[in-house]
Every structure is written in structure tokens, then in C-alpha cells.
Design an enzyme around this catalytic site. Structure first.
Site, mmCIF file in Angstrom:
data_model
loop_
_atom_site.group_PDB
_atom_site.id
_atom_site.type_symbol
_atom_site.label_atom_id
_atom_site.label_comp_id
_atom_site.label_asym_id
_atom_site.label_seq_id
_atom_site.Cartn_x
_atom_site.Cartn_y
_atom_site.Cartn_z
ATOM 1 N N GLY A 19 0.822 -1.190 0.000
ATOM 2 C CA GLY A 19 0.000 0.000 0.000
ATOM 3 C C GLY A 19 0.865 1.254 0.000
ATOM 4 N N CYS A 20 0.285 2.360 -0.434
ATOM 5 C CA CYS A 20 1.077 3.597 -0.560
ATOM 6 C C CYS A 20 1.558 4.093 0.795
ATOM 7 C CB CYS A 20 0.267 4.668 -1.289
ATOM 8 S SG CYS A 20 -1.356 5.022 -0.589
ATOM 9 N N TYR A 21 0.657 4.215 1.766
ATOM 10 C CA TYR A 21 1.069 4.664 3.097
ATOM 11 C C TYR A 21 2.053 3.677 3.724
ATOM 12 C CZ TYR A 21 -2.872 8.011 3.162
ATOM 13 O OH TYR A 21 -3.753 9.035 2.896
#
Length: 323
Positions: A115-117
Site C-alpha cells: 500500500g502507498c502509506y
């Protein structure tokens, strides 16, 4: 014969940018479903089992369903959803995670794109845990702010005047205030923690780019490391890495633009310190659609296909992205 790739969900934000990053490549064959048969499960099943790598750019439940359709043992899967990030038998697609991770991705049959975060958070914490500077049981707080493209095609359309309503539309929104964001399990596992971090994300009225911030009281860390100690551990871990840069503490900007790395596959890591107060701040800056999604997915794809090229930057011109 060129390896074949089918992007299931190529009309979504991540799928469009993966396709844009592969546009013009002559070393892979992109296979697409006939638009008239996009919702034909039999045709999708056929394509999923006919290619070398199936890339899933789908909502979580649809990604699980698509993965279940793959019966051909020769077809490998690269999943850009959050459906399989902590599932047994799937390899985490952050090539810079450890010294052996690139090789594990290259050999894996099933790879889950981070995921990006989580990409920013794990990149900051894992090297410090491995170096003994951050305890696995340390109660960690993580804040994130992303551009609206992280909300998917519907939010992009609303923010760019092509839609009606969306709960995250506006100049700034804090969300996931139930304190149970879907990125937390991978943050815990791959960040090297024994418990879930307290994660609070937000979305702003810019298109692409994000900041992930982790505040620390250095007096609570093992051995009371200085900011320079934290920076040295990160620098040692990422030495020689193409897409992750640890920015020198001296002269580091004191104002950070989340959009600075838009359309790239790069990530910058910062360490800030107020030594007198014993405060430190770790920050990751990246493109939520680049190193946080599509750029990293193509980086993983090349590893899986043995096509990694030291000159390839995995960036994409924004006008070519189609979102």
C-alpha cells in the site's frame, strides 16, 4: 518469445498508470480483454490463465475472486490490491525491504504490491527495528497525507469536475477515524512491529504525491539514539538503492511539498531532530501512484520477468497516465 501480461482492471487508476508505464515497451506483450467482454467472467478467466503474469488492479474482494480463477500453474500473479498483503504464500512487493527481497520477488509465484502509506511507513521503520534503534514493541504513531488520486477513479472524477459527490471530496479530509485502516496489518508485519501502529491518514486537494510522518521521542528508544544515529541506519540500509534516497539532515528542507515526486517511482526519506527536546521526526515523501502503487508494481513485474533494467526509471508522463 516475449512474456505476456494481462492487467485485470486496467480502467482503474492503478491499472491505467501501470499500462502507461508499460506503453512503448517492446519486451512485454500486453494482453487486453475486448471492451465488449469486460464483464464476461469466462473471457477474464481465459486471459488470466493464458498469460505469464496476471496483474490484478481490482477492489479487494474482486482480487480474491480473480486470484481464485487462476488454475494454470505457469501463470504468476501480481496483486495491486490490499487483499493478499499479509496472506501466507504471497511475497511482499517492496524490493528494498531487505537485502534478499528482490530475489524473493523474482522467484515468487504470487506477489502483493504494498500500500502507498505502508510503503513510506515500512521504509522508515524496518531498518531502524533491524538495527536495534526502534523496539518492535514501541507504541508508534503514523500520520499520512495523500493526494486525491489515492481515493480511486471515483474521487479523481469528482475532484476534477467529472462527478457528483464523494465523502472525501474537498480541500482536506481526515478519514479512517475508526482507527482500523486496511494498511495497518502490513505496516505491523513488514515494519517489524509486534503491535499495530496508530495510523491517521488524510487526503488533500492535490492530485498525486504524499507524505508519511512518524514522530519519535528519542529518550524512549533503545540506547537513546540521536537523529544522526537514525539517519545513519537508514542511509546504510538504502545505500546503492536507485529509488530510495535518504536526504542529508544538513540543509534538508524545512517545508515539504507532497507533490515533488509526482509521476516518479522515487521515494525520499528525511530525519528531523530537535536534540534539546529529544524530539525526532521521520518523513517519507513519494507519489501515491508511483512508488506507492503503479511504479512499484512495474518494478516488481520486471523482477518477476527477469527484465530489470538499470536505466529504467518507472516514471510516467502525467498526460499519458489517462487518469
Amino acid at each position: 518469445m516475449k512474456p505476456s501480461v494481462f492487467i485485470d482492471g486496467e480502467a482503474g487508476t492503478t491499472g491505467l498508470q501501470i499500462r502507461a508505464r508499460l506503453a512503448g515497451r517492446t519486451d512485454v506483450e500486453l494482453v487486453s480483454v475486448d471492451p465488449a467482454r469486460r464483464k464476461d467472467d469466462a473471457e477474464r478467466r481465459r486471459l488470466l490463465n493464458a498469460v505469464d503474469v496476471a496483474v490484478l488492479c481490482l477492489p479487494d474482494e474482486a482480487a480474491r475472486e480473480a486470484a481464485g480463477m487462476v488454475e494454470n500453474p505457469a501463470t504468476r500473479i501480481l496483486d495491486a490490491s490490499s487483499a493478499h498483503r499479509v496472506t501466507e504464500g504471497w511475497t511482499y512487493g517492496l524490493p528494498e525491504l531487505t537485502a534478499t527481497q528482490e530475489g524473493e520477488i523474482a522467484e515468487a509465484r504470487r506477489v502483493s504490491v504494498p500500500g502507498c502509506y505502508a510503503t513510506g511507513m515500512v521504509a522508515l521503520t524496518r531498518p531502524l527495528v533491524d538495527a536495534g534503534l526502534l523496539g518492535p514493541d514501541h507504541p508508534l504513531s503514523v500520520q499520512g497525507a495523500s493526494g486525491y488520486s489515492g481515493g480511486g477513479r471515483q474521487l479523481v472524477d469528482v475532484m476534477e469536475g467529472r462527478g457528483g459527490e464523494h465523502r472525501l471530496a474537498g480541500p482536506y479530509r481526515a478519514y479512517a477515524l475508526e482507527l482500523a485502516h486496511k494498511h495497518e496489518p502490513e505496516m505491523q508485519r513488514y515494519g517489524g512491529l509486534s503491535g499495530r501502529p496508530l495510523f491517521t491518514p488524510s487526503v488533500g486537494a492535490w492530485r498525486q504525491g504524499m507524505l508519511v510522518q512518524i514522530p519519535l521521542f528519542t529518550r524512549t528508544l533503545p540506547g537513546r539514539p540521536t537523529g544522526a544515529d537514525l539517519h545513519a541506519a537508514l542511509s546504510a540500509h538504502y545505500a546503492g538503492r536507485r529509488f530510495v534516497r535518504v536526504v542529508p539532515m544538513e540543509g534538508a528542507p524545512t517545508v515539504l511539498d507532497p507533490e515533488a515526486l509526482a509521476d516518479t517511482n522515487d521515494m525520499e526519506l528525511f530525519v528531523y531532530e530537535n536534540a534539546e527536546l529529544g524530539h525526532a521526526l521521520l518523513v517519507a515523501r513519494l507519489d501515491n501512484l508511483g512508488k506507492g502503487a503503479s511504479g512499484q508494481a512495474v518494478q516488481d513485474l520486471d523482477l518477476m520477468l527477469g527484465l530489470s533494467d538499470p536505466t529504467r526509471d518507472y516514471g510516467v508522463p502525467r498526460e499519458a497516465a489517462g487518469v
